[in-house]
Design a protein around this motif. Structure first.
Motif, PDB file in Angstrom:
ATOM      1  N   UNK A   3       0.841  -1.194   0.000  1.00 46.12           N
ATOM      2  CA  UNK A   3       0.000   0.000   0.000  1.00 46.12           C
ATOM      3  C   UNK A   3       0.873   1.239   0.000  1.00 46.12           C
ATOM      4  N   UNK A   4       0.282   2.355  -0.403  1.00 46.84           N
ATOM      5  CA  UNK A   4       0.931   3.664  -0.361  1.00 46.84           C
ATOM      6  C   UNK A   4       0.481   4.359   0.924  1.00 46.84           C
ATOM      7  N   UNK A   5       1.421   4.578   1.842  1.00 43.90           N
ATOM      8  CA  UNK A   5       1.100   5.012   3.198  1.00 43.90           C
ATOM      9  C   UNK A   5       1.595   6.438   3.439  1.00 43.90           C
ATOM     10  N   UNK A   6       0.750   7.209   4.126  1.00 36.05           N
ATOM     11  CA  UNK A   6       1.103   8.555   4.565  1.00 36.05           C
ATOM     12  C   UNK A   6       1.462   8.496   6.043  1.00 36.05           C
ATOM     13  N   UNK A   7       2.703   8.815   6.379  1.00 37.67           N
ATOM     14  CA  UNK A   7       3.142   8.804   7.776  1.00 37.67           C
ATOM     15  C   UNK A   7       3.098  10.184   8.404  1.00 37.67           C
ATOM     16  N   UNK A   8       3.211  11.219   7.574  1.00 37.02           N
ATOM     17  CA  UNK A   8       3.069  12.596   8.069  1.00 37.02           C
ATOM     18  C   UNK A   8       2.522  13.455   6.942  1.00 37.02           C
ATOM     19  N   UNK A   9       1.723  14.449   7.296  1.00 36.30           N
ATOM     20  CA  UNK A   9       1.141  15.321   6.285  1.00 36.30           C
ATOM     21  C   UNK A   9       2.236  16.125   5.599  1.00 36.30           C
ATOM     22  N   UNK A  10       2.093  16.257   4.279  1.00 37.53           N
ATOM     23  CA  UNK A  10       3.079  17.032   3.540  1.00 37.53           C
ATOM     24  C   UNK A  10       3.036  16.706   2.061  1.00 37.53           C
ATOM     25  N   UNK A  11       4.192  16.752   1.438  1.00 38.86           N
ATOM     26  CA  UNK A  11       4.312  16.566   0.001  1.00 38.86           C
ATOM     27  C   UNK A  11       3.951  15.133  -0.384  1.00 38.86           C
ATOM     28  N   UNK A  12       3.186  14.988  -1.470  1.00 35.27           N
ATOM     29  CA  UNK A  12       2.798  13.647  -1.929  1.00 35.27           C
ATOM     30  C   UNK A  12       4.014  12.800  -2.299  1.00 35.27           C
ATOM     31  N   UNK A  13       5.138  13.458  -2.585  1.00 34.52           N
ATOM     32  CA  UNK A  13       6.348  12.698  -2.933  1.00 34.52           C
ATOM     33  C   UNK A  13       6.940  11.948  -1.755  1.00 34.52           C
ATOM     34  N   UNK A  14       6.381  12.180  -0.565  1.00 37.64           N
ATOM     35  CA  UNK A  14       6.846  11.453   0.620  1.00 37.64           C
ATOM     36  C   UNK A  14       6.020  10.202   0.902  1.00 37.64           C
ATOM     37  N   UNK A  15       5.128   9.825  -0.015  1.00 31.26           N
ATOM     38  CA  UNK A  15       4.395   8.573   0.155  1.00 31.26           C
ATOM     39  C   UNK A  15       5.373   7.409   0.323  1.00 31.26           C
ATOM     40  N   UNK A  16       4.979   6.461   1.166  1.00 31.58           N
ATOM     41  CA  UNK A  16       5.823   5.293   1.415  1.00 31.58           C
ATOM     42  C   UNK A  16       5.116   4.036   0.912  1.00 31.58           C
ATOM     43  N   UNK A  17       5.742   3.361  -0.064  1.00 30.02           N
ATOM     44  CA  UNK A  17       5.181   2.104  -0.594  1.00 30.02           C
ATOM     45  C   UNK A  17       5.714   0.968   0.262  1.00 30.02           C
ATOM     46  N   UNK A  18       4.837   0.339   1.024  1.00 28.65           N
ATOM     47  CA  UNK A  18       5.299  -0.618   2.027  1.00 28.65           C
ATOM     48  C   UNK A  18       4.269  -1.708   2.295  1.00 28.65           C
TER      49      UNK A  18
END
Length: 326
Positions: A3-18
């Motif tokens: 899944x594409x996970x958001x760990x902190x609000x901010x730039x979409x380029x910080x999405x984490x695929x995990x």
């Protein structure tokens, strides 16, 4: 699952695929094995923490997806395991291999409708139909001006307005997007980077202005819309992709006798799920018949969600952007 996970609000380029735990449906929920995910500008806002609602961190990004029903929770009767279906959840959970959505937000897909099409129907087509039918009360023969006309919201708006018998003027930024708008069914096109939106609209309407304006852009574009609306026209406020919420000089609605009408499809679908389902029944019939259909401008694998969202953020999309888990 991945899944594409958001760990902190901010730039979409910080999405984490995990790797994350598989979700399970609770009462009144449906688990979909995702095959296609539809992306939208509000996904970027949600990831940035700039949407109306802010989910608890961390969360899986994405709002709409299509695939096969894998399981249903207690009380779910409208879909069954194995059904082809699409669903949405505002605005989290879809950018994953498995997606749980409320049963009221899940719809069976006719055989004539592809998974990609289903994944792109919820937000843009649900919003467009609600805007033009429920909020504007659009009548056949009226003229509709659509701003940002080749984005996800705008391209859906063109098709729905034409299906309802309206004349459509599409406002776009480039010659290439003008051709796309015409291919979607627009009767006339205004390239607002080289033409005056106000003057060209008045010229195309014999000086009267548009009866309905569907505006997902906001900013200075909305102020121009106020200057090219017809007497007793309706301006539909559908979003602010320009990045700026406008402040309207209220003498203009007074002089035009026009209405500024808010369009909040997400709240509508929660408050009146029966009416929302009726809207989607018509949208699905139209899609199955080929009257409307999401235009897919770009496809990416699930792991490339950042690149996919960049096409929306950089205004490169002419229609919908889709992720695939295949």
């Amino acid at each position: 699952m991945k899944a594409q996970v958001v760990h902190e609000f901010g730039d979409y380029r910080n999405l984490s695929y995990e790797e994350v735990d598989d979700p399970a449906p609770g009462p009144g929920e449906v688990l979909i094995g995702v095959e296609a995910v539809g992306l939208n500008f509000p996904d970027i806002l949600m990831i940035a923490g700039m949407y109306q609602d802010r989910p608890e961190l961390p969360f899986v990004a994405g709002a709409e997806a299509a695939g096969r029903v894998l399981a249903v929770g207690d009380g779910v009767t409208r879909v069954s395991v194995g059904d082809r279906a699409f669903g949405y959840k505002l605005l989290v959970g879809a950018m994953a291999e498995r997606f749980v959505a409320p049963a009221d937000h899940v719809f069976r897909l006719p055989d004539e409708v592809t998974m990609e099409q289903g994944a792109c129907l919820s937000l843009t087509y649900g919003t467009g139909y609600h805007a033009l039918v429920d909020r504007a009360r659009l009548e056949p023969g009226e003229t509709v001006l659509i701003t940002g006309a080749t984005g996800g919201v705008g391209s859906a708006g063109i098709q729905i307005a034409k299906a309802l018998g309206a004349r459509v003027i599409a406002a776009v930024g480039t010659d290439a997007k003008a051709e796309t708008a015409r291919s979607l069914g627009a009767d006339d096109v205004i390239i607002y980077t080289t033409e005056s939106l106000k003057e060209r609209t008045r010229e195309l309407t014999g000086g009267s202005g548009a009866d309905v304006i569907y505006d997902p852009v906001g900013g200075d574009t909305f102020l121009e819309c106020l200057r090219c609306i017809n007497w007793e026209g309706r301006i539909l406020v559908a979003g602010f992709t320009s990045g700026r919420i406008p402040k309207a000089p209220m003498n203009l609605p007074l002089l035009k006798g026009c209405s500024i009408v808010g369009v909040f499809w997400g709240a509508f679908s929660e408050r009146d799920p029966q009416a929302n389902r009726a809207n989607f029944a018509r949208l699905l019939d139209w899609t199955a018949e080929g009257i409307i259909g999401p235009r897919i401008s770009a496809r990416f694998p699930l792991e490339s969600a950042v690149d996919a969202l960049a096409t929306i953020a950089n205004r490169q999309a002419t229609g919908k952007v889709v992720l695939s888990t295949g």
